[in-house]
Design an enzyme around this catalytic site. Structure first.
Site, PDB file in Angstrom:
ATOM      1  CE  LYS A  13      46.765  56.310  32.580  1.00 44.54           C
ATOM      2  NZ  LYS A  13      45.853  55.216  32.866  1.00 44.54           N
ATOM      3  NE  ARG A  88      40.316  58.295  30.737  1.00 47.65           N
ATOM      4  CZ  ARG A  88      40.916  58.194  31.920  1.00 47.65           C
ATOM      5  NH1 ARG A  88      41.792  59.095  32.305  1.00 47.65           N
ATOM      6  NH2 ARG A  88      40.625  57.182  32.705  1.00 47.65           N
ATOM      7  NE  ARG A 127      42.861  51.213  40.745  1.00 45.84           N
ATOM      8  CZ  ARG A 127      43.019  51.994  39.691  1.00 45.84           C
ATOM      9  NH1 ARG A 127      44.165  52.610  39.486  1.00 45.84           N
ATOM     10  NH2 ARG A 127      42.051  52.162  38.828  1.00 45.84           N
ATOM     11  NE  ARG A 133      39.830  55.066  41.239  1.00 44.33           N
ATOM     12  CZ  ARG A 133      40.499  55.335  40.130  1.00 44.33           C
ATOM     13  NH1 ARG A 133      41.782  55.582  40.194  1.00 44.33           N
ATOM     14  NH2 ARG A 133      39.899  55.356  38.965  1.00 44.33           N
ATOM     15  NE  ARG A 144      37.952  53.228  35.591  1.00 43.14           N
ATOM     16  CZ  ARG A 144      38.559  52.736  36.670  1.00 43.14           C
ATOM     17  NH1 ARG A 144      37.903  51.931  37.487  1.00 43.14           N
ATOM     18  NH2 ARG A 144      39.784  53.060  36.924  1.00 43.14           N
TER      19      ARG A 144
END
Ligand code: AMP
Length: 187
Positions: A13, A88, A127, A133, A144
Site C-alpha cells: 500500500k 482500519r 523489511r 522498524r 498485525r
C-alpha cells in the site's frame, strides 16, 4: 477523488500509494507514518500510541478518530486523498464516511491488495532487516496480520455494498502492481 488503499501489512500500500499520489496529484495520508513521526518527536500522541504499535495492535479509536478528522480537514486534502492505513476498523470507516459526506464528498474507490500470507511474512522479514522498524518482529507481524484479518478485512464488504471495491493482485513487480492500481482507479 477519495481513495482507500486496503491491504495487510506488507501488501504494498505505501509504495503504491506514493506512486498513485504523484500520478493523480492528490496527497497520500498514512496514519502509520503520522504515528511514527509523533513517536520520534516525543509528542503526546506518540506516547499514547507507541505501546499499541509495538504490540501490533490498533491504536485506540479515541486517539485515531481525531487524527483522521484533522488530516481529512487539512487544506491539501480538499481535492481528494489517498488513504493508506485507515480506515482500519468499522468505527473508523463510519468516521471517514461521515466526515466526507459532511463535505459533500465520499469514498470514490477502494483498492484492496491481495497478497498471500506466506508472501506477506517473507516481505515483512525482508523489511525488518532493511528498515529496522520496531514493530517488524515475527510476533508483532503475526499479530498485525491477525488484527488485519479480524478488524480491517470486513471493510471490504462494507464498501462492496457500494460497488466501489477493486481487489487486485498485489504480487509482481512494483510497475506491474502500479498498472493494476491505475486500471482499478480509472475503472
Ligand atoms: P502501518 O504503518 O499502517 O502498518 O501502521 C503501523 C502501526 O500503527 C499499526 O500496527 C497500528 O499499531 C498503528 N496504526 C496505524 N494506522 C492506524 C489506524 N488507522 N488505526 C489504529 N492503529 C493504527
Amino acid at each position: 477523488m477519495n481513495i482507500i488503499l486496503l491491504g495487510a501489512p506488507g501488501s504494498g500500500k505505501g509504495t503504491q500509494g506514493e506512486i498513485l499520489s504523484s500520478s493523480l496529484g492528490v496527497p497520500r495520508i498514512a496514519t502509520g507514518d503520522v504515528l511514527r513521526a509523533a513517536v520520534a518527536a516525543g509528542a503526546r500522541l506518540g506516547e499514547k500510541a507507541q505501546r499499541f504499535m509495538d504490540r501490533g495492535e490498533l491504536v485506540p479509536d479515541d486517539v485515531i478518530l481525531g487524527l483522521i478528522r484533522e488530516k481529512l480537514a487539512s487544506p491539501e486534502a480538499a481535492k481528494g486523498v489517498i488513504m493508506d492505513g485507515f480506515p482500519r476498523n468499522p468505527a473508523q470507516a463510519t468516521a471517514v464516511d461521515g466526515f466526507l459526506s459532511s463535505r459533500g464528498a465520499r469514498v470514490d474507490q477502494v483498492v484492496s491488495f491481495d497478497v498471500s500470507e506466506g508472501e506477506l511474512v517473507l516481505r515483512a522479514i525482508g523489511r525488518a532487516s532493511t528498515e529496522g522498524r520496531s514493530d517488524d518482529t515475527p510476533d508483532t507481524i503475526r499479530k498485525r496480520l491477525e488484527v488485519y484479518r479480524e478488524q480491517t478485512q470486513p471493510l471490504i464488504e462494507h464498501y462492496q455494498k457500494r460497488n466501489i471495491v477493486s481487489i487486485i493482485d498485489g504480487t509482481g513487480t512494483i510497475d506491474e502492481v502500479a498498472k493494476r492500481v491505475e486500471d482499478a482507479v480509472q475503472s
